[in-house]
Design a protein around this motif. Structure first.
Motif, PDB file in Angstrom:
ATOM      1  N   GLU A 216       9.541  15.411  71.998  1.00 42.27           N
ATOM      2  CA  GLU A 216       8.429  15.117  72.895  1.00 42.27           C
ATOM      3  C   GLU A 216       8.834  14.065  73.933  1.00 42.27           C
ATOM      4  O   GLU A 216       9.583  13.134  73.645  1.00 42.27           O
ATOM      5  CB  GLU A 216       7.248  14.598  72.078  1.00 42.27           C
TER       6      GLU A 216
ATOM      7  N   THR B  19       4.285  15.911  82.043  1.00 42.73           N
ATOM      8  CA  THR B  19       4.225  17.346  82.309  1.00 42.73           C
ATOM      9  C   THR B  19       5.018  17.699  83.567  1.00 42.73           C
ATOM     10  O   THR B  19       5.512  16.820  84.284  1.00 42.73           O
ATOM     11  CB  THR B  19       2.757  17.801  82.499  1.00 42.73           C
TER      12      THR B  19
ATOM     13  N   GLN C 208       0.580  11.996  78.272  1.00 36.95           N
ATOM     14  CA  GLN C 208       1.217  13.271  78.587  1.00 36.95           C
ATOM     15  C   GLN C 208       2.238  13.127  79.718  1.00 36.95           C
ATOM     16  O   GLN C 208       1.993  12.431  80.713  1.00 36.95           O
ATOM     17  CB  GLN C 208       0.167  14.310  78.998  1.00 36.95           C
TER      18      GLN C 208
ATOM     19  N   LYS D  62      -3.938  12.003  77.022  1.00 35.11           N
ATOM     20  CA  LYS D  62      -3.025  11.912  75.878  1.00 35.11           C
ATOM     21  C   LYS D  62      -2.783  13.301  75.274  1.00 35.11           C
ATOM     22  O   LYS D  62      -3.568  14.227  75.450  1.00 35.11           O
ATOM     23  CB  LYS D  62      -3.633  10.999  74.786  1.00 35.11           C
ATOM     24  N   TYR D  63      -1.695  13.399  74.537  1.00 31.79           N
ATOM     25  CA  TYR D  63      -1.479  14.597  73.723  1.00 31.79           C
ATOM     26  C   TYR D  63      -2.543  14.632  72.619  1.00 31.79           C
ATOM     27  O   TYR D  63      -2.960  13.578  72.113  1.00 31.79           O
ATOM     28  CB  TYR D  63      -0.093  14.570  73.071  1.00 31.79           C
TER      29      TYR D  63
ATOM     30  N   GLY E 297      -3.728  20.173  78.486  1.00 31.82           N
ATOM     31  CA  GLY E 297      -2.632  19.765  79.369  1.00 31.82           C
ATOM     32  C   GLY E 297      -2.822  20.248  80.784  1.00 31.82           C
ATOM     33  O   GLY E 297      -1.866  20.228  81.585  1.00 31.82           O
TER      34      GLY E 297
ATOM     35  N   THR F  94       7.035  11.308  76.507  1.00 31.12           N
ATOM     36  CA  THR F  94       5.789  10.603  76.732  1.00 31.12           C
ATOM     37  C   THR F  94       6.093   9.322  77.502  1.00 31.12           C
ATOM     38  O   THR F  94       7.242   9.117  77.921  1.00 31.12           O
ATOM     39  CB  THR F  94       5.083  10.299  75.400  1.00 31.12           C
TER      40      THR F  94
ATOM     41  N   SER G 239       3.093  12.654  85.319  1.00 30.17           N
ATOM     42  CA  SER G 239       2.373  12.076  84.178  1.00 30.17           C
ATOM     43  C   SER G 239       0.978  11.663  84.638  1.00 30.17           C
ATOM     44  O   SER G 239       0.731  11.483  85.834  1.00 30.17           O
ATOM     45  CB  SER G 239       3.123  10.870  83.601  1.00 30.17           C
TER      46      SER G 239
ATOM     47  N   GLU H  90       5.157  22.106  80.158  1.00 23.92           N
ATOM     48  CA  GLU H  90       5.608  21.179  79.132  1.00 23.92           C
ATOM     49  C   GLU H  90       6.956  20.575  79.529  1.00 23.92           C
ATOM     50  O   GLU H  90       7.837  21.270  80.029  1.00 23.92           O
ATOM     51  CB  GLU H  90       5.757  21.905  77.800  1.00 23.92           C
TER      52      GLU H  90
END
Length: 775
Positions: free
Chosen positions: A435, A377, A375, A359-360, A496, A437, A355, A501
């Motif tokens: 999602e 990832t 985010q 932000k997304y 990203g 986060t 992380s 993802e």
């Protein structure tokens, strides 16, 4: 459609007429025919049989010459030798590896390496690596498939001979395999297909010989050929899983045969159920149970040899890895305590849970709105942003307590001091997935607290089992929504940083959801918890190891869906629309391009269509009351040639429903079956049968050589049938002459020498083959 309806005994009597019968049936006419064959064998001379034997010897010698000629070239790694040569080396080093294919074919290579004293020091890492410089006995390795490939030509001939076909038919069928560039090319390299194709051909031959013993059930020869059929089938599927198609071929013939045994119209009536049960049980044992036992045996050998930790460890569970010596997991696993800092790595893609402060975006490319949260990832490199602190559900700050299976935990991202969270917001790439986060601690301990809880679910773990780094493969399940933390290799957009993802997968079962703790960075190198006493190698029951390996093999085999520049589709194979580049050398303009003999393949494919047309026309004629074929010809056409067609179809059509990568070599077993059809149709079209003996018809029924009674009428067609051998030999000569031209024309691409200039390369691009050095 048992091939074996051709069981008219020795080839010297193969055109003795027989009554029309069902495919793979056992009838009274068959019994009379067998007796007739035996009588013919007693009174006919040895000349014709010697013709067959001499032709067999010549074809076998040519097969060995064509497969072994120049086998030392090139003296460097070619195409998939990087895989199967490597596996042989791992066997000899006893190092555990993983492959999607069963072990039998690879064990043969290892056996050859052991015979010549090779120690496995070379790992075949790159195409083009020198065998000479690395002192690898590569000619010995290549000799194994070349030997098996040569025998395949012999077995093809024997299939036709045992099926009762004329000499021209036998020579045509075997000759098309002998002169085929694809069969030659695939059997001169360290590849598995020579083993696969020979085992498939042997299964056909042995079943034909078994079927010919149908009037002597449970006799010594009956059992011998039944067991050998099962063994050949086992070798087939123990080399590659597509060997299952041979089971379908033989199984279909067996089902028809068993069904016929229940026919009340059989002479003597249907078998009693007790006798039928014996026939069924014998075939089930010989063709199912025994092949499965052999199949298991090769895996037992596989496990017995591979006792050291190696590159295949990561494909197996921790319990399996603990059975291997020198295993990294055994040396480095540490029990995880609450409040440890850990780094989590996805087992399949090797990406770390990561992380950062970005932000997304508010909206994704498809217009969907995100949470605009921090985010989370997947990142391929070790980094401080991969560090997470594992916190108990009640956050009691009690140190030294061990994390256990099924515990509810939370993860705090150390660098940004935020808590991992999943919620009912669609992920960037998967609208159906959640999602992931992170949220600030005040939210994580406030109304968002339930969304920060995750269950540690260790794979195959027991209740209360300790959670360990490296050793515990686990799924991280979001507690409120029951989705599993998951990632995939498609990179995120630039916002990203092209990282992976991370999302919540609603399908929990797939193994792609598995993670492991890579390390505990909060523990210094000299921490007492890192001191590990030497561990003993554990043992697992064979079947448990076998089941685990089977699951992993099937799963990874199904994942071979990515594109490949030389992959091809099944509809392209019969017409040889493209091949595969195996090896090139720019300095000499030499190349090995895997390609069949176009003339042979086009002829075989055409005659498959002709066979289907003949069957269709005959059925229409029968519907219209026109019987254009005599009983014997129709029986041969439907039963014997039909069996070969069945073998072709079962080894070809299943590929249309496969989603994995496919290449031209997958067609080789079907191509062999197609050459059998060509040989059979040469006989059908040109009536190339040796003349029958004029036998007393009563001798057929009595089995005596010269029993008194009226003579059976011999037709003019039968009396002068031997004359039809001339056009058959002419057809045979024309076919093999054309095949010889195609074979010789493409030999430089098969053997890899000599090098070709631009004009020579262009002249070989018959169907736009993507050859090298064309300009």
């Amino acid at each position: 459609m048992a091939a074996t309806a051709t069981s008219q005994g020795s080839l010297r009597q193969r055109n003795v007429p027989s009554s029309k019968k069902k495919a793979a049936s056992v009838s009274g006419d068959d019994a009379e025919l067998d007796t007739l064959n035996k009588t013919n064998k007693q009174i006919s001379g040895p000349g014709s049989e010697w013709d067959y034997k001499i032709a067999l010897i010549i074809i076998t010698i040519l097969a060995f010459v064509s497969r072994f000629w120049g086998i030392s070239h090139p003296n460097e790694v070619v195409f998939d030798e990087v895989h199967f040569g490597k596996f042989a080396s791992y066997y000899l080093e006893k190092t555990y590896f993983f492959d999607v294919h069963p072990p039998f074919g690879k064990l043969l290579f290892a056996f050859m390496g052991w015979l010549v004293g090779y120690d496995g020091h070379f790992h075949f890492d790159n195409i083009g690596d020198s065998y000479i410089a690395n002192k690898v006995p590569y000619v010995a390795f290549r000799s194994m498939p070349a030997f098996l490939g040569s025998l395949t030509v012999t077995v093809t001939y024997l299939i036709m001979w045992e099926s009762g076909y004329s000499l021209p038919a036998c020579v045509v069928a075997a000759g098309l395999v002998l002169l085929d560039n694809a069969h030659i090319g695939q059997t001169r390299l360290i590849l598995l297909d020579a083993t696969l194709v020979l085992a498939m051909a042997c299964s056909l031959l042995f079943y034909i010989k078994f079927y010919k013993q149908r009037h002597n059930p449970f006799g010594r020869k009956w059992w011998k050929w039944l067991i050998l059929t099962g063994f050949a089938l086992s070798c087939d599927i123990s080399t590659k899983y597509v060997g299952l198609f041979a089971f379908v071929t033989i199984g279909s013939a067996v089902v028809i045969d068993l069904w016929d045994l229940l026919d009340v119209k059989r002479p003597g009536g249907a078998l009693e159920l007790a006798d039928f049960a014996k026939h069924f049980a014998a075939r089930a044992f010989g063709l199912i149970a025994m092949p499965f036992i052999f199949y298991l045996f090769w895996f037992q050998v596989h496990f017995s040899i591979l006792t050291r930790s190696g590159p295949g460890d990561d494909f197996m569970t921790p319990e399996f890895q603990e059975t291997l010596s020198d295993n990294v997991m055994m040396a480095n696993s540490i029990t995880i305590n609450y409040y440890d800092s850990i780094s989590l790595r996805h087992k399949e893609t090797k990406a770390y849970l990561h992380s950062h402060e970005e932000k997304y975006p508010l909206r994704y490319d498809d217009g969907r709105v995100s949470s605009q949260g921090q985010q989370v990832t997947g990142y391929p490199y070790n980094d401080t942003n991969n560090f997470w602190q594992i916190i108990p559900q009640n956050d009691d700050h009690q140190l030294g307590r061990v994390v256990k299976n099924h515990d509810l935990v939370r993860l705090r991202h150390i660098v940004t001091d935020t808590m991992l969270l999943s919620h009912d917001v669609a992920s960037p790439y998967y609208p159906t997935n959640q999602e992931f986060t992170t949220v600030p601690l005040e939210e994580a301990y406030g109304n968002r607290l339930p969304d920060t809880l995750f269950e540690v679910r260790i794979e195959n773990g027991k209740v209360g089992q300790e959670f360990k780094s490296v050793a515990s493969h686990f799924k991280f399940i979001h507690n409120p929504s029951k989705v599993a933390m998951w990632t995939h290799t498609t990179p995120l957009p630039d916002w990203g940083h092209r990282q992976q993802e991370i999302n919540g997968n609603k399908q929990i079962a797939p193994s792609s959801n598995v993670w492991l703790v890579d390390d505990i960075p909060s523990l210094p190198a000299d921490h007492p918890r890192r001191e590990k006493p030497e561990k003993q190698v554990k043992r697992l029951p064979f079947l448990r190891k076998w089941f685990e390996l089977q699951r992993s093999m099937f799963w990874h085999n199904n994942q071979l869906t990515s594109s490949h520049p030389y992959a091809s589709q099944p509809y392209q194979w019969p017409f040889l629309l493209r091949g595969v580049s195996f090896w090139t050398q720019s300095d000499t303009r030499q190349q090995i391009y895997f390609l069949g003999n176009p003339i042979g393949w086009w002829l075989a494919s055409s005659l498959i269509a002709v066979f289907a047309g003949i069957i269709g026309a005959d059925q229409v004629s029968l519907r219209r009351g026109i019987d254009a074929l005599d009983h014997r010809t129709r029986s041969r056409l439907y039963n014997s040639t039909g069996f070969f067609f069945l073998a072709w179809a079962t080894h070809y059509f299943p590929f249309f429903i496969m989603g994995r990568q496919l290449f031209l070599h997958h067609y080789l077993p079907a191509h062999l079956a197609s050459t059998l059809i060509v040989g059979a149709l040469v006989e059908f079209v040109f009536n190339a049968d040796p003349p029958p003996e004029e036998l007393n018809y009563q001798s057929v029924k009595s089995g005596k050589k010269s029993a008194p009674g009226p003579k059976r009428h011999i037709s003019a067609r039968e009396r002068f049938a031997g004359q039809s051998m001339v056009p058959a030999w002419i057809a045979c000569g024309v076919i093999l002459a054309l095949a010889t031209f195609g074979w010789s024309f493409f030999l430089p691409l098969t053997y890899g020498y000599p090098g070709l200039d631009v004009d020579q390369v262009l002249r070989r691009k018959w169907l736009g083959y993507d050859l090298h050095f064309a300009k």
